[in-house]
Scaffold this active site. Structure first.
Site, PDB file in Angstrom:
ATOM      1  N   SER A  63       0.992  -1.297   0.180  1.00 23.73           N
ATOM      2  CA  SER A  63      -0.087  -0.462  -0.046  1.00 23.73           C
ATOM      3  C   SER A  63       1.098   1.142   0.003  1.00 23.73           C
ATOM      4  CB  SER A  63      -1.097   0.022   1.288  1.00 23.73           C
ATOM      5  OG  SER A  63      -2.156  -0.706   0.745  1.00 23.73           O
ATOM      6  N   LYS A  66       0.197   3.480  -2.911  1.00 25.85           N
ATOM      7  CA  LYS A  66      -0.832   4.287  -3.396  1.00 25.85           C
ATOM      8  C   LYS A  66      -0.504   5.874  -2.684  1.00 25.85           C
ATOM      9  CE  LYS A  66      -4.002   0.787  -1.217  1.00 25.85           C
ATOM     10  NZ  LYS A  66      -5.072   0.503   0.128  1.00 25.85           N
ATOM     11  N   TYR A 188      -3.242  -2.476 -10.312  1.00 21.92           N
ATOM     12  CA  TYR A 188      -2.915  -1.966  -9.614  1.00 21.92           C
ATOM     13  C   TYR A 188      -2.608  -3.338  -8.482  1.00 21.92           C
ATOM     14  CZ  TYR A 188      -4.439  -1.805  -4.183  1.00 21.92           C
ATOM     15  OH  TYR A 188      -4.179  -2.264  -2.516  1.00 21.92           O
ATOM     16  N   TYR A 240      -4.417   2.812   7.792  1.00 24.15           N
ATOM     17  CA  TYR A 240      -5.618   1.753   7.706  1.00 24.15           C
ATOM     18  C   TYR A 240      -6.685   2.860   9.403  1.00 24.15           C
ATOM     19  CZ  TYR A 240      -2.321  -0.922   5.072  1.00 24.15           C
ATOM     20  OH  TYR A 240      -1.494  -1.245   4.539  1.00 24.15           O
ATOM     21  N   VAL A 258       1.312  -3.583   3.800  1.00 22.29           N
ATOM     22  CA  VAL A 258       0.705  -5.548   4.350  1.00 22.29           C
ATOM     23  C   VAL A 258       2.073  -5.531   4.284  1.00 22.29           C
ATOM     24  CG1 VAL A 258      -1.266  -5.333   4.429  1.00 22.29           C
ATOM     25  CG2 VAL A 258      -0.645  -5.693   2.408  1.00 22.29           C
TER      26      VAL A 258
HETATM   27  N1  GLU Z   1      -2.367  -5.550  -2.361  1.00 22.38           N
HETATM   28  C1  GLU Z   1      -3.030  -5.048  -0.793  1.00 22.38           C
HETATM   29  C2  GLU Z   1      -4.101  -5.020  -1.293  1.00 22.38           C
HETATM   30  O1  GLU Z   1      -5.053  -4.743  -2.154  1.00 22.38           O
HETATM   31  C3  GLU Z   1      -2.473  -3.430  -0.615  1.00 22.38           C
HETATM   32  C4  GLU Z   1      -2.979  -3.516   0.769  1.00 22.38           C
HETATM   33  C5  GLU Z   1      -1.785  -3.066   1.829  1.00 22.38           C
HETATM   34  O2  GLU Z   1      -0.493  -3.364   1.935  1.00 22.38           O
HETATM   35  O3  GLU Z   1      -2.692  -2.305   2.324  1.00 22.38           O
HETATM   36  O4  GLU Z   1      -4.838  -6.214  -0.915  1.00 22.38           O
END
Ligand code: GLU
Length: 304
Positions: A63, A66, A188, A240, A258
């Protein structure tokens, strides 16, 4: 300031926490990561780099990507992006579907999965070769051409992307997704599977600490106002449903993934990146957050 002693000491104090967290296993290829890895890199805006542990080992940034895709879209669309994605913490897990129904397919912020999928959708509108554009952007920020997608992890995530596909289709039904969902998920999953080290990430986030300007070539990636706003969204939404607690304990804007990476910064001063794959129940690196809390405590500096 010489951060070497500070991070060495933190490294030794935090290392005994190994075994208290859990490596992400909802993407099978991520579950194979050796949990006993831990690195810290501090990059100052004066150009100094301090490292300890596995700071040069590449890992899946997940993430944290992002932030890069959002910056790429923000610099082109400016404030228009805020009509498609909000800037409020969600208080829900990163992959939650529930709020979208009430909020007509407009995700709360760009760092929950729904928001990131909208951002990736806009990135596909803006760049004819979106995956290459993402790699190119990250390489320019770090000054390191040796940054690639980990195709095993990308494939593994694509094979387990039902929930992300559900989010994208649901938002498409509200008109907030333009492109083909398979294409969005492909881009993604690749962006999440970028492999970078703590050193790479500490370099890549310099432009955010530097009012939007990449110090490597003085290119303005974002305006100072956009950099400020992106920092504000990271502070409130970057961790989060633990974002409030992160701000409380650490006092820096940042983003986690994650894969166990965490990057945070003090504007006009420094960037710190940490990596340790074991996560706490909110999906943030257990030792990473502990490291950052100790770091701002020890150096007696934060954004507050
Ligand atoms: N590839 C992960 C997902 O979309 C990203 C999750 C993350 O790092 O929060 O589930």
């Amino acid at each position: 300031m010489d951060y070497k002693d500070v991070i060495n000491q933190i490294y030794n104090e935090v290392k005994p926490m190994w075994g208290q967290g859990k490596v992400a296993d909802y993407i099978p290829a991520l579950a194979m990561t050796d949990p006993r890895q831990f690195g810290i890199a501090v990059q100052t805006l004066d150009g100094e780099m301090f490292t300890v542990g596995d700071a040069e080992t590449k890992f899946s940034i997940q993430s944290i990507s992002k932030v890069f895709t959002f910056a790429m879209v923000l610099r082109h669309l400016g404030d228009k992006i805020w009509t498609s994605v909000g800037r409020e913490p969600s208080g829900n897990p990163f992959n939650s579907l529930v709020q979208l129904e009430h909020e007509q397919g407009i995700p709360r912020n760009p760092f929950i999965n729904a928001g990131a999928l909208v951002v990736t959708d806009r990135l596909i509108d803006l760049y004819p070769r979106p995956k290459e554009a993402i790699l190119d952007f990250v390489r320019r920020l770090t000054g390191n051409d040796d940054i690639y997608f980990d195709h095993t992890i990308a494939r593994s995530e694509r094979e387990h992307a039902d929930r992300n596909m559900a989010l994208a289709y649901f938002m498409k039904s509200f008109g907030n997704i333009h492109n083909d969902v398979e294409t969005i998920i492909d881009v993604y999953c690749s962006q999440c599977a970028i492999s970078m080290s703590c050193v790479d990430l500490a370099r890549a986030f310099r432009f955010l600490a530097n009012e939007g300007v990449n110090p490597l070539d003085n290119e303005a990636i974002l305006t100072p106002s956009q950099a400020k706003r992106l920092g504000a969204v990271m502070l409130t939404c970057g961790f989060y449903d633990e974002s409030g607690d992160f701000a409380f304990r650490v006092g820096m804007p940042g983003k986690s993934g994650v894969g166990g990476g965490v990057v945070a910064y003090i504007p006009r001063n420094l960037v710190i990146a940490t990596w340790s794959p074991e996560l706490n129940p909110h999906g943030n690196s257990l030792m990473g957050i502990e490291t950052l809390e100790r770091f701002t405590t020890d150096i007696q500096n934060s954004i507050f």
